[in-house]
Design an enzyme around this catalytic site. Structure first.
Site, PDB file in Angstrom:
ATOM      1  N   ARG A 143      -3.030  15.706  -0.220  1.00 31.48           N
ATOM      2  CA  ARG A 143      -3.636  14.469  -0.716  1.00 31.48           C
ATOM      3  C   ARG A 143      -4.833  14.145   0.161  1.00 31.48           C
ATOM      4  O   ARG A 143      -5.048  14.755   1.201  1.00 31.48           O
ATOM      5  CB  ARG A 143      -2.627  13.309  -0.660  1.00 31.48           C
ATOM      6  N   GLU A 146       5.088  -0.145   0.317  1.00 32.23           N
ATOM      7  CA  GLU A 146       5.987   1.005   0.352  1.00 32.23           C
ATOM      8  C   GLU A 146       6.958   0.869   1.519  1.00 32.23           C
ATOM      9  O   GLU A 146       6.569   0.453   2.610  1.00 32.23           O
ATOM     10  CB  GLU A 146       5.218   2.318   0.530  1.00 32.23           C
ATOM     11  N   ASN A 161      -5.100   5.008  -2.471  1.00 28.60           N
ATOM     12  CA  ASN A 161      -3.807   5.051  -1.794  1.00 28.60           C
ATOM     13  C   ASN A 161      -4.003   5.507  -0.355  1.00 28.60           C
ATOM     14  O   ASN A 161      -4.540   6.604  -0.119  1.00 28.60           O
ATOM     15  CB  ASN A 161      -2.864   6.032  -2.495  1.00 28.60           C
ATOM     16  N   GLU A 162      -3.626   4.652   0.582  1.00 29.84           N
ATOM     17  CA  GLU A 162      -3.643   5.018   2.004  1.00 29.84           C
ATOM     18  C   GLU A 162      -4.954   5.705   2.403  1.00 29.84           C
ATOM     19  O   GLU A 162      -4.969   6.832   2.895  1.00 29.84           O
ATOM     20  CB  GLU A 162      -2.435   5.918   2.332  1.00 29.84           C
ATOM     21  N   HIS A 194      12.261  12.689   0.323  1.00 30.71           N
ATOM     22  CA  HIS A 194      12.020  11.279   0.611  1.00 30.71           C
ATOM     23  C   HIS A 194      12.904  10.460  -0.323  1.00 30.71           C
ATOM     24  O   HIS A 194      12.878  10.637  -1.538  1.00 30.71           O
ATOM     25  CB  HIS A 194      10.538  10.956   0.380  1.00 30.71           C
TER      26      HIS A 194
END
Length: 715
Positions: A127, A319, A165-166, A370
């Protein structure tokens, strides 16, 4: 960065709308239906209803499914999921999926991939594989945001937008280099100014043409620290610039909906003070390591920091994990009750949203281990039962949304300090900034003192005590602000390695800590870091006690300051180690050594007593107490009487949250108590909290009193 009050009010109205539509606290998590066959989607929607889910985040990693090739779009599957969520009463936090550029885009434009400092290029398959300065990446991601805004702005399921995202990839490639040069030309009026700021006369690094200025790629040995500091600033700013561009696209289509992105725990790359000022709410991804007995303390620091980024405004847990977290080397699952306790801890510290990554645990890919709200074994599990129980409990806490915490103590946390302090090639290159901050935060957390975080631009007048752990970099304006704070009656505690360099990362001359020498009434002529193998020196305190210090000492001289402790062994025997200076109407304490934890606690306790700061409630060790209070609705632009407004008339809601972080029962006296919103029962006097137990007590107070306790709407 300060936030305009009008922007705060506008964001507050958008958040009010969100929580009214959701019926209270947001509850749910990332949902990735593109990973599953369609027959699973309906089952998911029904299970979400069972769990009390009211918000899911969609499309975070879906660029390749939404744009299957260049300018060829497929929104049909997302239309169906949006409709399905609406049919089941579940709101959507819709994400722009540009954290994962698709393979076809990388194949067409391979230079989108970011470069490492050594010139090698990231490979495809993870990512954040993009250089945010690449013009095609920006063009394509903005075009997709435009398409999504046009298509879904009026969809009845849409509740908010989630950009990217992040954010985090750093690139040293040609596109970043070009953008860095442009950023520098905006900052510095001339090359002469840049050369002066970067001290390029040292080692003969003087630039005579802008084209000579490059990113600080891998050098032969050490690299110019001022140049590297500016590159940190540029990296954060360039990603923020792209976030703002996407935000503005979505805002045109959805002016009344919140727009956020998600931050990360102790994340160094982005200056979250600057980022939070551009969003409607701060949102945090938080993954404490279950192996650490005190992981909740570091989590608490992150919660307080996230709350403080937007001046106390309620924030979002975007999250967290229900059980195991795949990022750790040993993938330990949370014990029963810990997920619930951690969720309530976030609420106690200002969160109005409890979301997870993710809804259904992936069966393939990197994060297949996860945990999720629905794990591999399905819904007939301990974790899903806990998820459902928490979802039902949160439905009773709608009146808590919009309430805020009051703090009389602030800790300085600044990304410029962090970047500058950890560039290496310094007297102590192994120093960890966040660990230094945590050392000063921990005694306050243990004492149940509510803490705000501030930076050099923050207004300080609301605080009775301000603490500066390793505030290495201070501008002249910031130094003057802290000096004026003390002069006006404030109490300041400063640790070693504070005030050392200016905004250009240049040493302040005339003795350490140069920027704060006047207010501290003391100065150091030499730094004396100790060996990293446990070397210690002895201290003697003013009251006749003894203590010790390790890791760091300084050759300190007291000018106008009183000496609170001196070295009694080692090469600095007889020299001051800790001083207190009266300055104007206030006082400033300087701790020039890393003193043992017991002495640090004693020093902070003394300052708290002198400042008149007390905990919300006396409680045994391991029991956390926080209060959230509704402010005057007129101050925040609330609609009287709605969810999260704090009520109407002369009464204001106040909530006392009591959390037992111990693995055994603890007894605590809640005094007059209130109604426990979880059980619905009245609670007062001494009660026994079970291991990992929680109380959410609704108190009723006079609006004027609660507003006085809570202080100003924002600092």
């Amino acid at each position: 960065m300060t936030i305009d009050p009008e922007d705060l009010r506008a964001a507050e109205k958008r958040l009010q709308l969100l929580h009214r539509q959701l019926g209270g606290i947001a509850y749910g998590g990332d949902y990735n239906p593109e990973q599953w066959p369609r027959e699973v989607w309906l089952e998911d929607a029904k299970l979400m209803q069972q769990a009390g889910v009211n918000l899911v985040t969609l499309a975070v990693f879906s660029w390749s499914r939404l744009e299957t090739s260049d300018a060829v779009f497929d929104f049909e599957w997302l239309d169906d999921v949006m409709d399905l969520m609406h049919q089941h009463g579940i709101g959507v936090d819709l994400a722009t999926p540009d954290a994962v550029p698709p393979a076809w885009l990388v194949e067409q434009y391979p230079d989108i991939m970011p470069e490492r400092p050594d010139g090698t290029t990231f490979g495809f398959g993870s990512r954040q594989h993009f250089d945010v300065s690449h013009p095609v990446y920006r063009e394509k991601s903005l075009a997709l945001a435009e398409k999504m805004g046009e298509r879904y702005a009026q969809h009845p399921a849409l509740r908010m937008w989630h950009v990217g995202n992040e954010y985090g990839p750093t690139s040293y490639g040609p596109w970043a280099e070009k953008a860095f040069r442009q950023w520098l030309r905006r900052k510095y009026s001339s090359l002469d100014e840049l050369n002066e700021a970067w001290s390029t006369a040292v080692w003969g690094q003087i630039y005579t043409d802008w084209n000579q200025v490059r990113v600080p790629a891998q050098p032969r040995t050490w690299s110019n620290p001022s140049r590297r500091l500016d590159f940190h600033r540029f990296t954060s700013d360039s990603m923020l610039e792209h976030f703002k561009a996407e935000r503005d696209v979505l805002r045109r289509h959805s002016p009344d909906l919140p727009i956020v992105t998600n931050f990360m725990r102790f994340y160094k790359t982005n200056d979250y003070w600057a980022w939070a000022a551009q969003e409607d709410a701060a949102a945090l991804d938080i993954y404490p390591d279950p192996r650490e007995d005190d992981a909740h303390v570091a989590a608490a620091l992150n919660f307080d920091l996230t709350r403080s980024l937007r001046h106390g405004q309620p924030w979002m847990v975007m999250e967290q994990a229900t059980g195991a977290v795949s990022q750790w080397s040993v993938n330990v699952s949370k014990l029963p009750g810990k997920m619930r306790l951690g969720s309530y801890q976030a609420i106690a510290q200002g969160a109005d949203s409890i979301l997870f990554f993710q809804w259904r645990q992936a069966k393939g890919g990197t994060e297949r281990y996860h945990s999720a709200m629905v794990n591999h074994a399905g819904p007939n599990t301990r974790i899903f039962r806990e998820v459902c129980e928490l979802g039902q409990e949160l439905k009773s806490l709608g009146g808590l949304t919009g309430t805020r915490s009051a703090a009389k103590v602030a800790i300085v946390f600044d990304w410029d300090c962090w970047w500058a302090l950890e560039l290496g090639n310094s007297p102590r290159s192994d120093l960890n900034y966040t660990e230094e901050v945590l050392r000063f935060y921990r005694p306050l957390f243990d004492a149940n003192i509510t803490v705000d975080f501030v930076n050099a631009n923050s207004e300080l007048s609301a605080y009775s005590l301000v603490i500066m752990p390793a505030s290495y970099l201070l501008t002249d304006a910031a130094a003057e602000k802290f000096e004026n704070y003390v002069s006006d009656g404030g109490r300041l505690v400063v640790s070693y390695l504070s005030g050392i360099v200016d905004q250009d990362n240049t040493i302040r001359l005339g003795g350490y800590p140069g920027a704060l020498r006047n207010v501290l009434g003391a100065w150091s002529e030499e730094m004396h870091p100790l060996a990293g193998d446990g070397e210690q020196v002895k201290l003697s305190t003013l009251d006749g006690g003894t203590s010790s210090a390790s890791y760091w000492t300084e050759h300190l001289h007291a000018e106008t300051a009183d000496v609170l402790a001196s070295y009694s062994s080692g090469r600095l025997a007889g020299a001051p180690a800790i001083t207190r200076n009266s300055f104007g109407q206030g006082t400033a304490v300087y701790i020039s050594a890393r003193v043992e934890d017991g002495l640090l606690k004693q020093l902070l306790d003394d300052e708290l007593r002198s400042a008149g700061v007390e905990p919300e409630l006396a409680a045994p060790t391991g029991v956390q107490v926080r209060r959230r209070t509704a402010l005057n609705p007129a101050d925040l632009g609330h609609d009287a009487g709605g969810s999260g407004t704090g009520g109407s008339g002369d009464a204001a809601k106040s909530f006392l949250l009591v959390l037992n972080h111990n693995d055994a029962p603890s007894r605590v006296n809640v005094l007059d108590g209130g109604i426990d919103r979880i059980s619905g029962q009245p609670i007062r006097g001494e009660v026994e909290l079970p291991a990992n137990g929680v109380l959410v007590l609704e108190e009723v107070s006079v609006l004027e009193e609660s507003t006085t306790k809570a202080g100003k709407p924002w600092h």
